[in-house]
Design an enzyme around this catalytic site. Structure first.
Site, mmCIF file in Angstrom:
data_model
loop_
_atom_site.group_PDB
_atom_site.id
_atom_site.type_symbol
_atom_site.label_atom_id
_atom_site.label_comp_id
_atom_site.label_asym_id
_atom_site.label_seq_id
_atom_site.Cartn_x
_atom_site.Cartn_y
_atom_site.Cartn_z
ATOM 1 N N ALA A 102 19.259 128.388 5.127
ATOM 2 C CA ALA A 102 19.102 126.927 5.244
ATOM 3 C C ALA A 102 19.331 126.222 3.905
ATOM 4 C CB ALA A 102 17.712 126.605 5.786
ATOM 5 N N PRO A 139 16.101 132.240 2.638
ATOM 6 C CA PRO A 139 14.929 132.145 3.497
ATOM 7 C C PRO A 139 15.125 132.616 4.939
ATOM 8 C CG PRO A 139 15.221 130.127 2.256
ATOM 9 C CD PRO A 139 16.388 131.001 1.944
ATOM 10 N N ASN A 140 14.168 133.385 5.386
ATOM 11 C CA ASN A 140 14.030 133.854 6.774
ATOM 12 C C ASN A 140 14.990 134.981 7.160
ATOM 13 O OD1 ASN A 140 11.882 132.106 7.580
ATOM 14 N ND2 ASN A 140 13.360 130.430 7.532
ATOM 15 N N HIS A 172 22.531 124.289 2.854
ATOM 16 C CA HIS A 172 22.858 122.937 3.311
ATOM 17 C C HIS A 172 22.277 121.836 2.439
ATOM 18 C CE1 HIS A 172 24.244 125.244 6.651
ATOM 19 N NE2 HIS A 172 23.027 125.603 7.012
ATOM 20 N N ARG A 191 14.128 138.418 15.720
ATOM 21 C CA ARG A 191 14.133 137.214 16.573
ATOM 22 C C ARG A 191 15.542 136.652 16.626
ATOM 23 N NH1 ARG A 191 9.179 135.204 13.606
ATOM 24 N NH2 ARG A 191 7.806 136.911 14.106
ATOM 25 N N ARG A 198 27.694 124.501 15.019
ATOM 26 C CA ARG A 198 26.265 124.292 15.314
ATOM 27 C C ARG A 198 25.868 122.841 15.011
ATOM 28 N NH1 ARG A 198 22.795 128.950 12.815
ATOM 29 N NH2 ARG A 198 21.278 127.977 14.220
ATOM 30 N N ASN A 239 24.261 134.599 1.119
ATOM 31 C CA ASN A 239 23.911 133.826 2.306
ATOM 32 C C ASN A 239 22.624 133.095 1.935
ATOM 33 O OD1 ASN A 239 23.195 132.688 4.694
ATOM 34 N ND2 ASN A 239 23.385 134.561 5.930
ATOM 35 N N TYR A 267 21.866 135.512 15.660
ATOM 36 C CA TYR A 267 22.022 136.240 14.392
ATOM 37 C C TYR A 267 22.199 137.755 14.564
ATOM 38 C CZ TYR A 267 20.361 131.787 12.568
ATOM 39 O OH TYR A 267 20.225 130.455 12.271
ATOM 40 N N HIS A 296 27.915 133.495 6.080
ATOM 41 C CA HIS A 296 26.982 133.103 7.140
ATOM 42 C C HIS A 296 27.222 133.991 8.351
ATOM 43 C CE1 HIS A 296 25.534 129.611 5.041
ATOM 44 N NE2 HIS A 296 26.784 129.340 4.718
ATOM 45 N N LEU A 297 26.146 134.366 9.000
ATOM 46 C CA LEU A 297 26.256 135.153 10.228
ATOM 47 C C LEU A 297 26.879 134.307 11.340
ATOM 48 C CD1 LEU A 297 22.682 136.375 9.708
ATOM 49 C CD2 LEU A 297 24.519 138.030 10.114
ATOM 50 N N SER A 298 26.397 133.080 11.458
ATOM 51 C CA SER A 298 26.845 132.204 12.539
ATOM 52 C C SER A 298 27.946 131.274 12.035
ATOM 53 C CB SER A 298 25.659 131.380 13.059
ATOM 54 O OG SER A 298 25.131 130.563 12.020
ATOM 55 N N ARG A 318 24.125 121.427 9.706
ATOM 56 C CA ARG A 318 24.588 122.702 9.122
ATOM 57 C C ARG A 318 26.057 122.642 8.693
ATOM 58 N NH1 ARG A 318 20.343 126.268 10.642
ATOM 59 N NH2 ARG A 318 19.402 125.572 12.576
ATOM 60 N N GLU A 370 30.625 133.071 -0.204
ATOM 61 C CA GLU A 370 29.595 132.546 0.702
ATOM 62 C C GLU A 370 29.684 133.258 2.049
ATOM 63 O OE1 GLU A 370 30.062 128.361 1.498
ATOM 64 O OE2 GLU A 370 28.167 128.251 2.617
HETATM 65 O O1 CA2 Z 1 24.341 131.794 9.987
HETATM 66 C C1 CA2 Z 1 23.756 132.019 8.938
HETATM 67 O O2 CA2 Z 1 23.878 133.074 8.300
HETATM 68 C C2 CA2 Z 1 22.761 130.987 8.404
HETATM 69 O O3 CA2 Z 1 22.868 130.999 6.976
HETATM 70 C C3 CA2 Z 1 21.400 131.437 8.856
HETATM 71 C C4 CA2 Z 1 20.288 130.444 8.473
HETATM 72 C C5 CA2 Z 1 20.655 129.045 8.931
HETATM 73 O O4 CA2 Z 1 19.675 128.124 8.474
HETATM 74 C C6 CA2 Z 1 22.014 128.615 8.424
HETATM 75 O O5 CA2 Z 1 22.299 127.342 8.930
HETATM 76 C C7 CA2 Z 1 23.079 129.579 8.872
HETATM 77 C C8 CA2 Z 1 18.963 130.846 9.140
HETATM 78 C C9 CA2 Z 1 18.478 132.200 8.761
HETATM 79 C C10 CA2 Z 1 17.265 132.472 9.592
HETATM 80 O O6 CA2 Z 1 17.358 133.794 10.070
HETATM 81 C C11 CA2 Z 1 16.545 134.133 11.107
HETATM 82 C C12 CA2 Z 1 16.716 135.412 11.579
HETATM 83 C C13 CA2 Z 1 15.966 135.836 12.626
HETATM 84 C C14 CA2 Z 1 15.020 135.005 13.201
HETATM 85 C C15 CA2 Z 1 14.864 133.726 12.726
HETATM 86 C C16 CA2 Z 1 15.628 133.288 11.668
#
Ligand code: CA2
Length: 146
Positions: A78, A11-12, A81, A19, A108, A75, A24, A101-103, A112, A99
């Site tokens: 959310a 998702p997202n 988690h 954004r 955080r 990836n 990210y 994750h970008l961050s 998470r 697995e």
């Molecule tokens: O760090 C990551 O890759 C995450 O999987 C990114 C998820 C977050 O919920 C995880 O805790 C860590 C969020 C992805 C949302 O991506 C966006 C990208 C641009 C703008 C808003 C959200």
């Protein structure tokens, strides 16, 4: 066609590059996928991509991967988690999972810090932005070669 690497995004992640660049990065998901495509072409390995904002669609795609792919890079965003459904299907398909994750999810918010993907993954890469995907891709290529 069977074999190769399936890259799944949750998702997202379709919003990448539009954004929250400080969290990210500035690359879009299409740009990240293009880099992985060139790596796959250079390695002579098939790669396929799937992104969805819907848990059930992700579960369906992972079910279909059984017998069709050698490694899954995921990836789950959310859903990482809290999704027992994604945990269960990754366990069920019995394909090595990496697995991503970008961050750095451990630097955080506390919510998470738990990942339901990690227990069913051979390993994970987090905190390097788009590079996390490329490092995961290299690991996937090694798994396939061995
Ligand atoms: O760090 C990551 O890759 C995450 O999987 C990114 C998820 C977050 O919920 C995880 O805790 C860590 C969020 C992805 C949302 O991506 C966006 C990208 C641009 C703008 C808003 C959200």
């Amino acid at each position: 066609m069977s074999g190769g690497i399936l890259v799944i995004n949750g998702p997202n992640l379709n919003l990448l590059g539009q954004r929250e660049p400080s969290l990210y990065g500035t690359q879009s998901l299409a740009e990240i996928n293009r880099e992985l495509e060139s790596m796959a072409a250079a390695a002579g390995i098939r790669v396929d991509f799937f992104q969805s904002n819907h848990e059930g669609e992700l579960v369906d795609r992972i079910q279909q991967a059984r017998d069709n792919f050698e490694v899954i890079i995921i990836n789950a965003a959310a859903l990482s988690h809290y999704s027992i459904a994604i945990h269960d299907v990754l366990r069920a398909v019995n394909i090595p999972v990496i697995e991503v994750h970008l961050s750095n999810i451990y630097a955080r918010e506390e919510f998470r810090h738990q990942s339901l993907i990690s227990p069913v993954a051979v390993g994970g890469i987090f905190g390097f932005g788009a590079l996390s995907y490329r490092l995961a891709f290299l690991a996937a290529c090694e798994i396939i070669r061995k």
